[in-house]
Design an enzyme around this catalytic site. Structure first.
Site, PDB file in Angstrom:
ATOM      1  N   TYR A  52       0.825  -1.218   0.000  1.00  0.00           N
ATOM      2  CA  TYR A  52       0.000   0.000   0.000  1.00  0.00           C
ATOM      3  C   TYR A  52       0.858   1.266   0.000  1.00  0.00           C
ATOM      4  CZ  TYR A  52      -4.197  -2.762   0.172  1.00  0.00           C
ATOM      5  OH  TYR A  52      -5.206  -3.641  -0.184  1.00  0.00           O
ATOM      6  N   ARG A  55       1.471   1.851  -3.615  1.00  0.00           N
ATOM      7  CA  ARG A  55       0.290   2.398  -4.293  1.00  0.00           C
ATOM      8  C   ARG A  55       0.047   3.845  -3.874  1.00  0.00           C
ATOM      9  NH1 ARG A  55      -4.630  -1.613  -3.817  1.00  0.00           N
ATOM     10  NH2 ARG A  55      -5.528  -0.052  -5.238  1.00  0.00           N
ATOM     11  N   HIS A 108     -15.037   1.364  -0.981  1.00  0.00           N
ATOM     12  CA  HIS A 108     -13.910   0.475  -0.630  1.00  0.00           C
ATOM     13  C   HIS A 108     -12.826   1.210   0.152  1.00  0.00           C
ATOM     14  CE1 HIS A 108     -15.049  -2.427  -4.143  1.00  0.00           C
ATOM     15  NE2 HIS A 108     -15.840  -2.544  -3.119  1.00  0.00           N
ATOM     16  N   CYS A 116      -6.779   3.207  12.945  1.00  0.00           N
ATOM     17  CA  CYS A 116      -6.101   2.499  14.026  1.00  0.00           C
ATOM     18  C   CYS A 116      -6.981   1.350  14.496  1.00  0.00           C
ATOM     19  CB  CYS A 116      -5.809   3.445  15.202  1.00  0.00           C
ATOM     20  SG  CYS A 116      -5.019   2.599  16.583  1.00  0.00           S
ATOM     21  N   CYS A 138      -4.020   7.312  19.889  1.00  0.00           N
ATOM     22  CA  CYS A 138      -3.830   6.515  21.119  1.00  0.00           C
ATOM     23  C   CYS A 138      -2.358   6.232  21.393  1.00  0.00           C
ATOM     24  CB  CYS A 138      -4.611   5.203  21.016  1.00  0.00           C
ATOM     25  SG  CYS A 138      -3.911   4.023  19.848  1.00  0.00           S
ATOM     26  N   GLY A 175     -16.056   1.881 -16.090  1.00  0.00           N
ATOM     27  CA  GLY A 175     -14.722   1.357 -15.843  1.00  0.00           C
ATOM     28  C   GLY A 175     -14.655   0.311 -14.753  1.00  0.00           C
ATOM     29  N   GLU A 203     -14.293  -2.125 -22.899  1.00  0.00           N
ATOM     30  CA  GLU A 203     -14.932  -3.221 -23.655  1.00  0.00           C
ATOM     31  C   GLU A 203     -16.069  -3.780 -22.792  1.00  0.00           C
ATOM     32  OE1 GLU A 203     -11.527  -5.929 -21.643  1.00  0.00           O
ATOM     33  OE2 GLU A 203     -11.307  -5.142 -23.703  1.00  0.00           O
ATOM     34  N   ALA A 219     -12.213   5.692 -21.033  1.00  0.00           N
ATOM     35  CA  ALA A 219     -13.057   6.572 -20.207  1.00  0.00           C
ATOM     36  C   ALA A 219     -12.775   8.047 -20.471  1.00  0.00           C
ATOM     37  CB  ALA A 219     -12.825   6.249 -18.728  1.00  0.00           C
TER      38      ALA A 219
HETATM   39  N1  APR Z   1     -11.369   3.267 -19.809  1.00  0.00           N
HETATM   40  C1  APR Z   1     -12.524   2.586 -19.468  1.00  0.00           C
HETATM   41  N2  APR Z   1     -12.525   1.324 -18.931  1.00  0.00           N
HETATM   42  C2  APR Z   1     -11.313   0.748 -18.755  1.00  0.00           C
HETATM   43  C3  APR Z   1     -10.076   1.387 -19.098  1.00  0.00           C
HETATM   44  C4  APR Z   1     -10.152   2.705 -19.640  1.00  0.00           C
HETATM   45  N3  APR Z   1      -9.060   3.384 -19.978  1.00  0.00           N
HETATM   46  N4  APR Z   1      -9.042   0.542 -18.810  1.00  0.00           N
HETATM   47  C5  APR Z   1      -9.620  -0.599 -18.324  1.00  0.00           C
HETATM   48  N5  APR Z   1     -10.980  -0.470 -18.298  1.00  0.00           N
HETATM   49  C6  APR Z   1     -11.977  -1.434 -17.810  1.00  0.00           C
HETATM   50  C7  APR Z   1     -11.574  -2.886 -18.036  1.00  0.00           C
HETATM   51  O1  APR Z   1     -12.030  -3.348 -19.293  1.00  0.00           O
HETATM   52  C8  APR Z   1     -12.294  -3.589 -16.863  1.00  0.00           C
HETATM   53  O2  APR Z   1     -13.606  -4.000 -17.262  1.00  0.00           O
HETATM   54  O3  APR Z   1     -12.055  -1.258 -16.418  1.00  0.00           O
HETATM   55  C9  APR Z   1     -12.415  -2.487 -15.796  1.00  0.00           C
HETATM   56  C10 APR Z   1     -11.500  -2.684 -14.587  1.00  0.00           C
HETATM   57  O4  APR Z   1     -11.909  -3.858 -13.932  1.00  0.00           O
HETATM   58  P1  APR Z   1     -11.127  -4.334 -12.604  1.00  0.00           P
HETATM   59  O5  APR Z   1      -9.680  -4.289 -12.825  1.00  0.00           O
HETATM   60  O6  APR Z   1     -11.765  -5.617 -12.207  1.00  0.00           O
HETATM   61  O7  APR Z   1     -11.454  -3.170 -11.538  1.00  0.00           O
HETATM   62  P2  APR Z   1     -12.791  -2.942 -10.689  1.00  0.00           P
HETATM   63  O8  APR Z   1     -14.000  -3.441 -11.404  1.00  0.00           O
HETATM   64  O9  APR Z   1     -12.800  -1.526 -10.270  1.00  0.00           O
HETATM   65  O10 APR Z   1     -12.490  -3.871  -9.410  1.00  0.00           O
HETATM   66  C11 APR Z   1     -13.451  -3.903  -8.381  1.00  0.00           C
HETATM   67  O11 APR Z   1     -12.028  -5.314  -7.045  1.00  0.00           O
HETATM   68  O12 APR Z   1      -9.855  -5.738  -6.581  1.00  0.00           O
HETATM   69  C12 APR Z   1     -11.015  -5.239  -6.052  1.00  0.00           C
HETATM   70  O13 APR Z   1     -11.354  -3.618  -4.353  1.00  0.00           O
HETATM   71  C13 APR Z   1     -10.860  -3.785  -5.648  1.00  0.00           C
HETATM   72  O14 APR Z   1     -12.337  -1.909  -6.087  1.00  0.00           O
HETATM   73  C14 APR Z   1     -11.750  -3.056  -6.660  1.00  0.00           C
HETATM   74  C15 APR Z   1     -12.768  -4.103  -7.038  1.00  0.00           C
END
Ligand code: APR
Length: 251
Positions: A52, A55, A108, A116, A138, A175, A203, A219
């Site tokens: 983390y 990130r 999330h 804490c 604390c 997304g 997609e 996006a």
């Molecule tokens: N523009 C639009 N969509 C996009 C782009 C982009 N530039 N790049 C990728 N994507 C799409 C992918 O096609 C995919 O369907 O975004 C989606 C990302 O999917 P994940 O990686 O599964 O992310 P998400 O759905 O946010 O994950 C949900 O899973 O890992 C846990 O807690 C974490 O919040 C997260 C949750």
């Protein structure tokens, strides 16, 4: 018109934060069961903090993109037209807020906050975390963790989220792959209540068939176009295919 937007990692992908399940996604390079569960944190907190911290550093050097800015415009534009936007994000970054969004629900959690586990205090946190760092509240060490929702933990604000979902005229997922619940179930909840649904994604996602319509592409290109479409509608009601606007979200 009341619009409910569910945002996912795809919204922040073009800001350099990547996604989770795409080809080079985070979970193709890191094991979520070793890094994003309470058990993993109990077993090896140093490894979880290192993940983390990486990130958090990436986030601090990232910038919002055109999709984030368009959603901020949508928030203001709908309010000016007597409607509202409920922006529910699965993302733990602060790019919506940096783009100007006023109301963002982080179901999330938030990477720039720590919590804490000893005293329960949550605080803004922009530095690296480790088991040595004492809690500012604390003063005990070893209990601070990222304020994020790990696998097996309950998402945040679920009552407010369901209230807003059922009060919406239009549900839009942007997304997100639709593979993580409860967020992945919002579309069927919306459909079950006769709410129009739209997916915007690079997609078609895993549950694309559940949506009334889909708009596909990056996006940063599709969201600004879609927002202009929504706000330029003479009668916003037409866009949502409804006859008369419902009352705004219960505050
Ligand atoms: N523009 C639009 N969509 C996009 C782009 C982009 N530039 N790049 C990728 N994507 C799409 C992918 O096609 C995919 O369907 O975004 C989606 C990302 O999917 P994940 O990686 O599964 O992310 P998400 O759905 O946010 O994950 C949900 O899973 O890992 C846990 O807690 C974490 O919040 C997260 C949750």
């Amino acid at each position: 018109m009341n619009v409910f937007v569910l945002a996912g990692a795809g919204v922040s992908a073009e800001s350099g934060l990547g996604t989770f399940r795409d080809k080079d996604g985070l979970w193709s390079r890191f094991d979520p069961m070793k890094l994003a569960t309470p058990e993993a944190f109990a077993h090896d907190p140093d490894q979880v903090h290192a993940f983390y911290n990486m990130r958090r550093q990436n986030l601090l050097s990232a910038e919002p993109n055109a999709a984030h800015r368009a959603l901020a415009r949508l928030e203001t534009g709908l309010v000016e037209r007597g409607g509202s936007l409920f922006l529910c994000t699965q993302n733990i970054d602060d790019l919506h807020e940096r783009a100007g969004s006023k109301q963002v629900i982080h179901m999330h959690g938030e990477l720039l906050k720590a919590r804490c586990t000893d005293c329960g205090e949550t605080m803004t946190w922009r530095e690296d975390l480790s088991v040595e760092v004492p809690c500012p509240s604390c003063h005990r060490s070893g209990g601070l963790r990222p304020h994020v929702v790990w696998f097996g933990e309950m998402p945040l604000e679920m009552d407010a989220i369901y209230d807003a979902l059922l009060a919406a005229d239009l549900f839009v997922a942007i997304g997100t792959s639709g593979s993580v619940y409860p967020a992945a179930g919002f579309v069927s909840e919306a459909r079950g209540h006769g709410i129009r649904t739209c997916e915007i994604n690079l997609e078609p996602s895993d549950n694309a068939r559940q949506f009334d319509e889909g708009q596909y592409g990056p996006a940063s290109e599709v969201v600004p176009f879609w927002v202009e479409q929504i706000l330029s509608q003479k009668s916003l009601a037409d866009q949502a295919g409804i006859t008369a606007p419902r009352s705004p979200h219960p505050k």
